[in-house]
Design a protein around this motif. Structure first.
Motif, PDB file in Angstrom:
ATOM      1  N   ASP A  72      70.874 124.740  68.180  1.00  0.00           N
ATOM      2  CA  ASP A  72      71.361 123.882  69.258  1.00  0.00           C
ATOM      3  C   ASP A  72      70.498 124.129  70.494  1.00  0.00           C
ATOM      4  O   ASP A  72      69.573 124.945  70.482  1.00  0.00           O
ATOM      5  CB  ASP A  72      72.851 124.112  69.540  1.00  0.00           C
ATOM      6  N   ASP A  73      70.792 123.404  71.569  1.00  0.00           N
ATOM      7  CA  ASP A  73      69.970 123.486  72.779  1.00  0.00           C
ATOM      8  C   ASP A  73      69.867 124.916  73.306  1.00  0.00           C
ATOM      9  O   ASP A  73      68.798 125.359  73.744  1.00  0.00           O
ATOM     10  CB  ASP A  73      70.551 122.585  73.877  1.00  0.00           C
ATOM     11  N   ASN A 141      66.158 109.048  68.331  1.00  0.00           N
ATOM     12  CA  ASN A 141      67.506 109.612  68.405  1.00  0.00           C
ATOM     13  C   ASN A 141      68.468 108.735  67.603  1.00  0.00           C
ATOM     14  O   ASN A 141      68.215 107.538  67.405  1.00  0.00           O
ATOM     15  CB  ASN A 141      67.998 109.670  69.854  1.00  0.00           C
ATOM     16  N   TYR A 143      72.510 107.702  67.814  1.00  0.00           N
ATOM     17  CA  TYR A 143      73.703 107.803  68.652  1.00  0.00           C
ATOM     18  C   TYR A 143      74.915 107.193  67.949  1.00  0.00           C
ATOM     19  O   TYR A 143      74.791 106.239  67.165  1.00  0.00           O
ATOM     20  CB  TYR A 143      73.495 107.068  69.978  1.00  0.00           C
ATOM     21  N   SER A 167      75.696 115.076  78.182  1.00  0.00           N
ATOM     22  CA  SER A 167      74.456 114.645  77.565  1.00  0.00           C
ATOM     23  C   SER A 167      73.396 115.719  77.709  1.00  0.00           C
ATOM     24  O   SER A 167      73.393 116.475  78.681  1.00  0.00           O
ATOM     25  CB  SER A 167      73.942 113.340  78.196  1.00  0.00           C
ATOM     26  N   GLU A 171      67.813 112.265  76.083  1.00  0.00           N
ATOM     27  CA  GLU A 171      68.673 111.367  75.309  1.00  0.00           C
ATOM     28  C   GLU A 171      68.450 109.948  75.831  1.00  0.00           C
ATOM     29  O   GLU A 171      69.251 109.380  76.570  1.00  0.00           O
ATOM     30  CB  GLU A 171      70.129 111.794  75.396  1.00  0.00           C
ATOM     31  N   ALA A 181      74.985 111.804  71.067  1.00  0.00           N
ATOM     32  CA  ALA A 181      73.877 111.997  70.130  1.00  0.00           C
ATOM     33  C   ALA A 181      74.350 112.699  68.863  1.00  0.00           C
ATOM     34  O   ALA A 181      74.989 113.747  68.926  1.00  0.00           O
ATOM     35  CB  ALA A 181      72.773 112.799  70.790  1.00  0.00           C
ATOM     36  N   TRP A 183      71.785 112.869  66.380  1.00  0.00           N
ATOM     37  CA  TRP A 183      70.465 113.391  66.001  1.00  0.00           C
ATOM     38  C   TRP A 183      69.537 113.267  67.194  1.00  0.00           C
ATOM     39  O   TRP A 183      69.555 112.245  67.888  1.00  0.00           O
ATOM     40  CB  TRP A 183      69.902 112.613  64.812  1.00  0.00           C
ATOM     41  N   LYS A 184      68.753 114.300  67.459  1.00  0.00           N
ATOM     42  CA  LYS A 184      67.884 114.326  68.634  1.00  0.00           C
ATOM     43  C   LYS A 184      66.423 114.343  68.194  1.00  0.00           C
ATOM     44  O   LYS A 184      66.020 115.169  67.374  1.00  0.00           O
ATOM     45  CB  LYS A 184      68.194 115.558  69.480  1.00  0.00           C
ATOM     46  N   GLY A 203      72.582 117.029  66.184  1.00  0.00           N
ATOM     47  CA  GLY A 203      73.486 117.261  67.302  1.00  0.00           C
ATOM     48  C   GLY A 203      74.642 118.128  66.843  1.00  0.00           C
ATOM     49  O   GLY A 203      74.984 118.173  65.647  1.00  0.00           O
ATOM     50  N   TRP A 204      75.262 118.804  67.790  1.00  0.00           N
ATOM     51  CA  TRP A 204      76.311 119.778  67.498  1.00  0.00           C
ATOM     52  C   TRP A 204      77.469 119.159  66.716  1.00  0.00           C
ATOM     53  O   TRP A 204      77.949 119.705  65.720  1.00  0.00           O
ATOM     54  CB  TRP A 204      76.782 120.365  68.823  1.00  0.00           C
ATOM     55  N   HIS A 233      83.693 118.170  71.486  1.00  0.00           N
ATOM     56  CA  HIS A 233      83.306 118.473  70.107  1.00  0.00           C
ATOM     57  C   HIS A 233      84.262 117.903  69.068  1.00  0.00           C
ATOM     58  O   HIS A 233      83.848 117.149  68.174  1.00  0.00           O
ATOM     59  CB  HIS A 233      83.167 119.985  69.936  1.00  0.00           C
TER      60      HIS A 233
END
Length: 465
Positions: A72-73, A141, A143, A167, A171, A181, A183-184, A203-204, A233
């Motif tokens: 993740d980020d 991406n 969404y 966000s 994105e 999102a 998929w990034k 994405g998470w 989430h």
């Protein structure tokens, strides 16, 4: 017998009716492994460990999934800051989480899937959502179109017009700022996987929808996690899964936070209390008592004073267990817990009320010991062990073997030294020098030892700090 649980989605306590008779399927949002766990993280694992144990006691076959978010980020950011591979950081912290769960006596999950091991399932879910008109690709991406799913925000009870969707960076291409999102698109130097829409990473929210589908199917009984996960989430998980065609979770169960100075315990706030440090200063079984015995939906305000209170309370239970074993030898746990304990646990896992039954039974057992009623004391210990076993707090369980001594290697040395002092106290008592005998006992108490006079002679235990 009916177990009842508070369902966040229904906003009330509901009778639990399993999808498959005699079976329970549970998905718990587990660790995001960008850093080592603090006690707030482990509390969630403990709460659902107790839930699992209670279902198993009630005769259910439990399938328990606890995932690992290993990309993740935050993990990518840590990788850049530390100059280490993202997977190295994730694996190191995944092991730290498992060490914490194990230290506090959590049973291992049935399966513990990693997000990066399920990219294929995520791609399949995205493809299905795009085909059904619930998702779209833009600039690499993918969404989710929140307006395409009518039930969006029912879990968190928000108004779509007022929604502020979190966000991440880059994105771009959203049709609506409220879309999220799945998929990034890849950025230079970041981990990525190939998809029909270009290279990128998950994405998470997509991760958990795909893994729950993989291991529990299109419908399962209970989805759990901390209250901070309700939005975005869990709300976004529901949208993805149901728009894909899954019935998804029947019950939503959320645990409260551990707070410090009124704030949620969080790595980002810098107020974490790491499990690895806590177990150096506190016995793990005491930490389990402290974190696991408040009601799972309540907040816990962390303080050393409250931990000391937990230590003292557990010491009273443990002292009773030790005294009966010394007097009567090993005692097996009863086949069934007392009815009042079961009633409390059936009512939304009412651990505080159930624990009150434990302490009442301990007091009854101590009274039996004082009356030299060995049979009654043994019966009470059997009940206490049965109840503690459900809570994962039985000091005679092999998991905790030797743990209660706070340093097994030194116990024999300390015992020899204390016995020498106790012999001096006994000599003082024999010659009726009560002031000297009391002074010795007081000095031992000040050093952290509790001295009890029993028919078989004085005994010592470590008191609360």
């Amino acid at each position: 017998m009916t177990i009842r649980l508070h369902d966040t989605n229904a906003r009330q306590i509901r009778d639990f009716v399993p999808l498959t008779a005699g079976c329970v399927s549970i998905y718990l949002c587990g660790a995001t492994v960008q850093a080592a766990p603090h006690i707030g993280h482990i509390r969630s694992g403990l709460n659902f460990d107790i839930m699992r144990r209670w279902f198993e006691y009630r005769g259910y076959d439990v399938t328990f999934i606890r995932n690992v978010t290993d990309i993740d980020d935050k993990i990518i950011k840590k990788s850049a800051e530390q100059g280490r591979p993202w997977w190295s950081i994730g694996y190191e912290n995944e092991r730290a989480f498992n060490d914490g769960y194990d230290a506090l006596g959590c049973l291992p999950p049935t399966y513990e899937p990693r997000a990066t091991g399920h990219i294929t399932e995520m791609v399949e879910m995205m493809r299905g959502l795009i085909e059904r008109g619930h998702a779209y690709e833009a600039d690499g991406n993918v969404y989710f179109d929140v307006r395409s799913y009518e039930g969006y925000l029912e879990l968190s009870n928000q108004d779509l017009d007022d929604l502020r969707q979190p966000s991440g960076d880059n994105e771009t291409g959203k049709r609506d700022k409220r879309d999220f999102a799945m998929w990034k698109a890849s950025k230079p130097g970041e981990p990525s996987w190939e998809t029909p829409w270009g290279r990128g990473r998950p994405g998470w929210h997509l991760e958990c929808s795909a893994m729950a589908h993989k291991y529990l199917g299109s419908a399962f009984d209970i989805h759990g996690g901390g209250i901070d996960l309700i939005f975005p989430h869990h709300e976004n998980e529901i949208a993805q899964a149901k728009a894909f065609g899954d019935a998804f979770a029947k019950y939503w169960v959320h645990n409260g936070w551990v707070t410090l100075a009124g704030e949620k315990m969080s790595k980002s706030l810098g107020n974490s209390v790491l499990v690895s440090e806590m177990v150096k200063n506190w016995r793990p079984i005491v930490l389990r008592y402290y974190l696991g015995t408040p009601h799972y939906r309540s907040m816990i305000e962390y303080s050393e004073e409250s931990l000391r209170d937990a230590e003292s309370a557990f010491a009273r239970i443990e002292g009773f267990v030790q005294r009966v074993v010394e007097k009567a030898g090993p005692v097996e746990a009863a086949a069934e817990v007392p009815p009042a304990f079961a009633e409390a646990m059936d009512d939304d896992l009412g651990v505080p009320q159930a624990l009150a039954i434990v302490h009442t039974t301990v007091r009854q057992g101590n009274s039996a010991l004082a009356a030299d009623d060995k049979e009654a004391a043994v019966a009470r210990l059997a009940e206490v062990r049965a109840m503690l076993g459900v809570l994962g707090l039985d000091p005679l369980d092999p998991h905790w073997a030797g743990e209660s001594d706070r340093g097994e290697d030194l116990h024999g040395v300390v015992d020899t030294l204390v016995r020498l002092v106790l012999d001096q106290r006994q000599s003082a008592r024999a010659r009726k020098d009560w002031p000297a005998a009391d002074a010795i006992r007081d000095q031992l108490n000040q050093s952290g030892l509790v001295i009890e006079d029993s028919p078989s002679g004085p005994r010592w235990t470590l008191g609360p700090r």
